[in-house]
Design an enzyme around this catalytic site. Structure first.
Site, PDB file in Angstrom:
ATOM      1  N   ARG A  59       2.061   9.202   1.924  1.00 25.33           N
ATOM      2  CA  ARG A  59       2.558   7.802   1.014  1.00 25.33           C
ATOM      3  C   ARG A  59       3.861   7.447   1.615  1.00 25.33           C
ATOM      4  NH1 ARG A  59      -1.481   4.544   1.008  1.00 25.33           N
ATOM      5  NH2 ARG A  59      -3.660   4.540   0.312  1.00 25.33           N
ATOM      6  N   PRO A 109      -0.639  -2.562 -15.767  1.00 25.72           N
ATOM      7  CA  PRO A 109      -1.109  -3.835 -16.278  1.00 25.72           C
ATOM      8  C   PRO A 109       0.697  -4.628 -17.504  1.00 25.72           C
ATOM      9  CG  PRO A 109      -1.964  -2.091 -17.860  1.00 25.72           C
ATOM     10  CD  PRO A 109      -1.224  -1.405 -16.690  1.00 25.72           C
ATOM     11  N   GLU A 114      -2.261  -5.703 -10.266  1.00 29.42           N
ATOM     12  CA  GLU A 114      -3.809  -5.224  -9.290  1.00 29.42           C
ATOM     13  C   GLU A 114      -4.552  -4.391 -10.123  1.00 29.42           C
ATOM     14  OE1 GLU A 114      -3.633  -1.578  -5.447  1.00 29.42           O
ATOM     15  OE2 GLU A 114      -2.379  -1.666  -7.440  1.00 29.42           O
ATOM     16  N   GLU A 135      -3.965   0.434  12.385  1.00 30.71           N
ATOM     17  CA  GLU A 135      -2.855   1.212  13.399  1.00 30.71           C
ATOM     18  C   GLU A 135      -1.501   1.631  12.945  1.00 30.71           C
ATOM     19  OE1 GLU A 135      -0.220  -2.206  14.928  1.00 30.71           O
ATOM     20  OE2 GLU A 135      -2.278  -2.144  16.104  1.00 30.71           O
ATOM     21  N   GLU A 137      -2.511   4.150   9.984  1.00 27.97           N
ATOM     22  CA  GLU A 137      -2.953   4.966   9.652  1.00 27.97           C
ATOM     23  C   GLU A 137      -3.005   5.852  10.356  1.00 27.97           C
ATOM     24  OE1 GLU A 137      -5.596   2.402   6.064  1.00 27.97           O
ATOM     25  OE2 GLU A 137      -6.066   2.320   7.454  1.00 27.97           O
TER      26      GLU A 137
END
Length: 179
Positions: A59, A109, A114, A135, A137
């Protein structure tokens, strides 16, 4: 209840937009809020033979490799359950017959809209011809026993919130079954 007075889009990206809003608080005071608008995400907990499937991927935003539930962004016009089924197949190579709602929550929040919807897969089978991963990942998968999951949680080896929430729920449920 807070009321929006004005809203101005200040940034638009591929996966979110940002607005600068003027709002009126319950006491009549006016103030500003910057808000990230995100279409939401879906994650899927896969449990088979008392083992749980996690995916590992790097990540960039946090600069590390994380173990997570298979998950992804809900596309415009897509429902969270359809997203979960798609992401399960793309990220893990598995399919499922049905989904059961496990949890829904907002990620941050205070400034972001999200919402993550977490499902539990039912009737899991390996896909014969799975959808390809995106592609960009590079994902590894691994099955973990419930004891391994518990140890990972206790030793802070899991850092993804949606994964931690879902796994804690499942461990509570499985513990209650033993009582």
């Amino acid at each position: 209840m807070q009321k929006q007075i004005s809203s101005k889009k200040v940034y638009e990206a591929a996966i979110f937009t940002m607005t600068h809003d003027e709002i009126e608080l319950e006491n009549g005071m006016r103030t500003d809020r910057d808000v990230i608008h995100h279409n939401g995400g879906a994650a899927i907990l896969v449990m088979k033979d008392e083992r749980i499937l996690l995916v590992s991927q790097y990540r960039y935003a946090v600069g590390t490799q994380l173990w997570e539930l298979p998950a992804g962004k809900v596309e415009i016009g897509e429902t969270p359950d359809v997203c979960a089924m798609r992401e399960l197949e793309e990220e893990s190579g598995y399919r499922c017959e049905s989904l059961a709602l496990l949890s829904e929550f907002f990620t941050t929040p205070g400034f972001c809209s999200e919402r993550i919807t977490v499902f539990e897969a039912k009737g899991v089978t390996k896909a014969e011809n799975p959808r390809p991963m995106d592609e960009d990942e590079m994902i590894d998968t691994k099955w973990f026993t419930l004891d391994e999951i518990k140890a990972m949680l206790e030793h802070h080896q899991l850092q993804d919130a949606k994964t931690i929430i879902a796994l804690q729920q499942v461990l509570i449920r499985e513990t209650n079954k033993l009582r």
